[in-house]
Design a protein around this motif. Structure first.
Motif, PDB file in Angstrom:
ATOM      1  N   CYS A  61      -6.338   0.895   5.295  1.00 35.21           N
ATOM      2  CA  CYS A  61      -6.865   2.208   4.921  1.00 35.21           C
ATOM      3  C   CYS A  61      -7.883   2.131   3.786  1.00 35.21           C
ATOM      4  O   CYS A  61      -8.497   3.126   3.437  1.00 35.21           O
ATOM      5  N   CYS A  65      -6.005  -2.556   0.485  1.00 38.18           N
ATOM      6  CA  CYS A  65      -5.321  -2.428   1.763  1.00 38.18           C
ATOM      7  C   CYS A  65      -6.334  -2.571   2.892  1.00 38.18           C
ATOM      8  O   CYS A  65      -7.344  -1.888   2.920  1.00 38.18           O
ATOM      9  N   CYS A  99       0.853  -1.187   0.000  1.00 40.79           N
ATOM     10  CA  CYS A  99       0.000   0.000   0.000  1.00 40.79           C
ATOM     11  C   CYS A  99       0.891   1.240   0.000  1.00 40.79           C
ATOM     12  O   CYS A  99       1.842   1.316   0.768  1.00 40.79           O
ATOM     13  N   TYR A 129      -7.342   1.577   0.609  1.00 43.20           N
ATOM     14  CA  TYR A 129      -6.795   1.869  -0.733  1.00 43.20           C
ATOM     15  C   TYR A 129      -6.958   0.663  -1.654  1.00 43.20           C
ATOM     16  O   TYR A 129      -6.800  -0.477  -1.234  1.00 43.20           O
ATOM     17  N   HIS A 178       0.212   4.002   1.223  1.00 43.00           N
ATOM     18  CA  HIS A 178      -0.012   4.803   2.429  1.00 43.00           C
ATOM     19  C   HIS A 178       0.339   4.071   3.719  1.00 43.00           C
ATOM     20  O   HIS A 178       0.416   4.673   4.777  1.00 43.00           O
ATOM     21  N   CYS A 179       0.460   2.753   3.629  1.00 44.54           N
ATOM     22  CA  CYS A 179       0.729   1.968   4.831  1.00 44.54           C
ATOM     23  C   CYS A 179       1.849   0.979   4.501  1.00 44.54           C
ATOM     24  O   CYS A 179       1.956   0.528   3.379  1.00 44.54           O
TER      25      CYS A 179
END
Ligand code: ADP
Ligand code: ZN
Ligand code: ZN
Length: 803
Positions: free
Chosen positions: A538, A535, A517, A540, A519-520
């Motif tokens: 979050c 994900c 991901c 995504y 963002h993570c």
């Protein structure tokens, strides 16, 4: 004389985590009680608050008056308010957060308050005016009244009933009911007077004479008698009938019929286990019991008989089961034994349904609650027993503030009510069993199964060997053979796929690239239904690619075994087998979980294939084979409890086989057959596992030898996170004794979630009287940064997730 209320306001922050005093307007004096919610002025705003105390004086110079009432009756008992203080002190949450955790979500929604008259004759003259043309009024209509003391009294006497109509989607449902208002003689008299051509009225009179019903649903009358509403109205005019609106609970089990079950005569082993519990109930003594009983040893029967004893004493019972939606069989057994005395609370219910079940408890209409974690806060006032089934389940730990464990709450409430707490499990947590070994809890052992067959035999298959012998399938030869035998004999099999910690990620076979991901710091999971990568932290999503973004190889595919994939292979290998697959995809619709289990119970399928959700509580007589496809996936999670969790899960799953007359067999496939948690689960040897694992825990300084506290710091900037965590670590080092082990600062195992970096510091300790104070100081120090710069500091005492 002016009276005052101490109020906890609904602003979860350090500065507001204390009581504020307000003046009680004269008309509400004697009406406002602790446990009610009110609206109060706070600075320039109006906010909600909980009244915690009513008193005659205040040290505050200038108090402002309470603006309005939210509740007409207390919604928190004195005990629950004390418990909230305990939660605040032991989990470091705000008092208001503890209150909120105890109440159903619907009470935070919008609703209207009604007062309904139950006994019109007993309404005093000064209030009759309000109810002259109706049996119910909105509470607001009384706002000009000066009779609140009388109203309080009438509510307590059940002359008036408080009724909240929840707005939004979760409104309480009602139905129209026709009630008989006259004696039988009056009905016969009426028949003589009413002209014969009023056929419908005669039908109606005959109906009430014949059935002797006191009341009936209007709908039923209209349909059964095939009459119109005018006949009803005519008889209402004569004072023979009346019509009211009655509340119906959204009982999720209402359409189901439960065969009443009777207590079974207990076996010697059960008798020995229940006797100390009954003694503690009889003598109003708080004691904690560990009911260490192998799967199928008859624990549930003991729970039910102990609950029965409690009901005989006129008391109430709380029974916690892990995520009950997943064990409908358990609910059914309690419903069959205790009928409408049982409220059921679990996460599968809608907000309105949860509210209805909570109301039944609050209004003392039920005596038993069977529920998941939050049911531990059931507002009973006379608890006689608290039972936690499958005590080792991690779902009893709440992972959000307040970060409590239901077991600790149970023990607190048990002390308050002077009643026993029973922790049942075939595989108790090490913490619990260690306490039982030391005599802190009383140990009740049940090592024999109810069925003649005893424990199922377990075969452990080394999957590396299968591969060496050229078997590339996810089914070992032995498992396949055993499945075939069951098909021939018409018996059933359960196939269990352990997916936890083994998600279906996409990996390049050439360079090892894994899609993560953006963002993570966690790999994306493949979802076949829409061919997307997703994900789980979050949300995504991105489409699946066909080539590796790193080396452009085409050997880029999804890895890991999903239930769908197993099902596909299964139908290829055993085309004649009827398979029911149970996973998040097939059970997302409400009620589908139960329906699938029902089908399997009715033998409409040969094989039940599923994930964690089929590991627990299932009890089907024709299941003689349990197959575990991948036993060791959980062993690879970076968690000091991974061996324990593996042992627990394997034991639970094996327990599904051979629970009745037919003998059971278990086939466990694994890549680490030599690991003690796999091996000892295979021989059903909890005690050896316990001793072995205790050594490991001691060596590595983990619970139950040490307590843990986890501090997690998150922020968008990495440097910020690192500096703050470092400062916290240094501070703790100064505050705590030399015996405390302070690990950190280190990046959390998942180092970034939703674009926020995560660092942590772990404290291992035996006795640190300063710890809670020091942690409180940490939060205080960073409060302004937490408010202004979106810094977050989470503190978890006795954490279950170290991610
Ligand atoms: P556990 O909760 O320990 O897994 P259960 O209470 O489900 O065990 O009991 C296993 C089976 O034995 C169930 O089918 C149950 O109805 C049956 N059983 C329990 N106690 C008795 C008893 N005293 N006599 C006969 N059958 C019993
Ligand atoms: Zn590659
Ligand atoms: Zn993400």
């Amino acid at each position: 004389m002016t009276r005052y209320a101490s109020v906890i306001v609904d602003v979860p922050a350090k500065q507001t985590d204390r009581v504020f005093d307000y003046e009680i307007p004269a008309k509400w004096s004697g009406f406002i009680q602790p446990g009610m919610r009110v609206n109060v002025p706070f600075g320039p705003r109006q906010i909600q608050g909980f009244v915690v105390e009513v008193k005659d004086n205040t040290t505050v110079q200038k108090t402002r008056p309470i603006t309005s009432l939210i509740d007409i009756q207390p919604i928190l008992t004195k005990e629950l308010m004390l418990l909230a203080d305990w939660l605040r002190d032991h989990t470091l949450c705000f008092t208001i957060s503890a209150y909120q955790a105890m109440l159903p979500a619907a009470l935070k929604a919008k609703y209207e308050k009604w007062l309904i008259v139950r006994e019109m004759e007993q309404v005093p003259t000064e209030l009759q005016l309000f109810f002259s043309s109706t049996d119910r009024i909105k509470f607001e209509e009384l706002s000009g009244s000066t009779h609140f003391k009388t109203i309080k009294h009438l509510i307590e006497e059940d002359v008036l009933e408080v009724y909240y109509e929840v707005k939004d989607k979760v409104s309480t449902k009602t139905k129209r009911v026709i009630r008989l208002q006259a004696a039988e003689t009056a009905l016969i008299e009426a028949k003589g007077k009413i002209p014969a051509r009023a056929v419908a009225q005669h039908k109606l009179l005959d109906y009430f004479i014949e059935t002797k019903n006191e009341k009936t649903d209007k709908k039923v009358i209209l349909e059964e008698l095939k009459i119109g509403t005018s006949a009803i109205h005519a008889l209402i005019k004569l004072g023979i009938l009346d019509e009211i609106e009655e509340e119906i609970y959204r009982d999720p089990y209402e359409k189901r019929h439960f065969e009443q079950s009777q207590p079974l005569p207990l076996t010697q082993q059960q008798q020995e286990a229940i006797t100390p519990i009954l003694g503690s109930i009889e003598q109003n003594r708080h004691e904690a019991f560990v009911m260490f009983g192998v799967t199928g040893s008859g624990k549930t029967e003991i729970y039910m008989q102990a609950v029965d004893a409690v009901l005989q004493e006129g008391k109430e019972a709380i029974v916690l089961v892990p995520e009950i939606a997943l064990t409908p069989q358990m609910v059914n057994r309690f419903k069959a034994r205790f009928g409408s005395d049982v409220a059921v609370m679990h996460s599968g219910l809608g907000m309105g349904e949860k509210y209805d079940e909570w109301r039944k408890i609050h209004r003392k209409e039920v005596k038993v609650v069977v529920g998941a974690r939050s049911a531990i806060f059931a507002p009973f006032e006379n608890i006689g027993i608290i039972i936690i089934d499958e005590e080792h389940e991690t779902s009893y730990k709440q992972e959000d503030t307040p970060r409590y464990h239901a077991r600790d709450i149970a023990l607190e409430r048990g002390k308050y009510h002077k009643c026993p707490v029973v922790l049942g499990s075939a595989t108790p947590t090490l913490e619990t069993f260690a306490r039982a070994s030391k005599g802190v809890y009383k140990l009740l052992t049940m090592d024999k199964r109810m069925s003649e067959q005893g424990m199922p035999s377990v075969e452990i298959i080394d999957m590396r060997e299968e591969l060496r012998d050229g078997n590339r399938s996810m089914f070992s030869r032995s498992l396949l053979e055993n499945l075939q035998i069951r098909l021939e004999r018409g018996e059933q099999s359960v196939l269990f796929l352990n997916k936890r910690g083994y998600s279906s990620f996409v990996m390049c076979r050439d360079c090892g690239y894994v899609v993560e991901c953006p963002h993570c710091d966690i790999s994306l999971t493949y979802h076949r239904s829409n061919n997307q990568l997703k994900c789980h932290y979050c949300g995504y999503e991105e489409p699946v690619r066909s080539t590796c973004p790193s080396c452009e190889s085409e050997h880029f595919r999804f890895f890991g075994t999903g239930t769908q994939k197993v099902e596909e292979e299964l139908t290829k290998l055993l085309p004649q087998a009827r398979v029911i697959r149970m996973d998040v995809d097939t059970t997302s619709k409400k009620g589908s979980h139960e329906r699938l289990l029902q089908q399997f119970g009715d033998r409409k399928a040969d094989i039940l294939l599923g994930t964690q959700m089929i590991a627990k509580g299932l009890d089907f007589p024709y299941v003689t084979l349990v197959g575990v496809l991948t036993a060791d996936t959980m062993l690879n999670i970076p968690d000091f409890r991974s061996s324990e969790k593996t042992f627990q899960l394997l034991t639970q799953v094996s327990g599904r086989a051979g629970r009745h007359e037919l003998a059971g067999e278990v086939v466990v496939q694994t890549y680490s057959p030599e690991h003690y948690s796999v091996e000892l689960a295979g021989t059903h040897n909890y005690l050896d596992f316990y001793h072995k694992e205790m050594q490991v825990r001691k060596l590595h300084q983990y619970p139950p030898f040490y307590y843990l506290a986890l501090v997690t710091v998150t922020h968008q900037e990495l440097t910020k996170v690192v500096t703050v965590t470092e400062k916290i670590t240094q501070f703790l080092n100064m505050q705590l004794s030399k015996e405390a082990v302070i690990l950190g600062p280190v990046a959390s195992p998942i180092a970034r979630i939703k674009d926020r970096y995560r660092y942590q510091c772990i404290v291992k300790y035996k006795k640190e009287p300063n710890l809670l104070d020091a942690l409180k100081k940490v939060v205080e120090k960073y409060q302004s940064q937490m408010d202004q710069e979106k810094l977050a500091i989470h503190i978890d005492l006795n954490p279950y997730m170290l991610m």
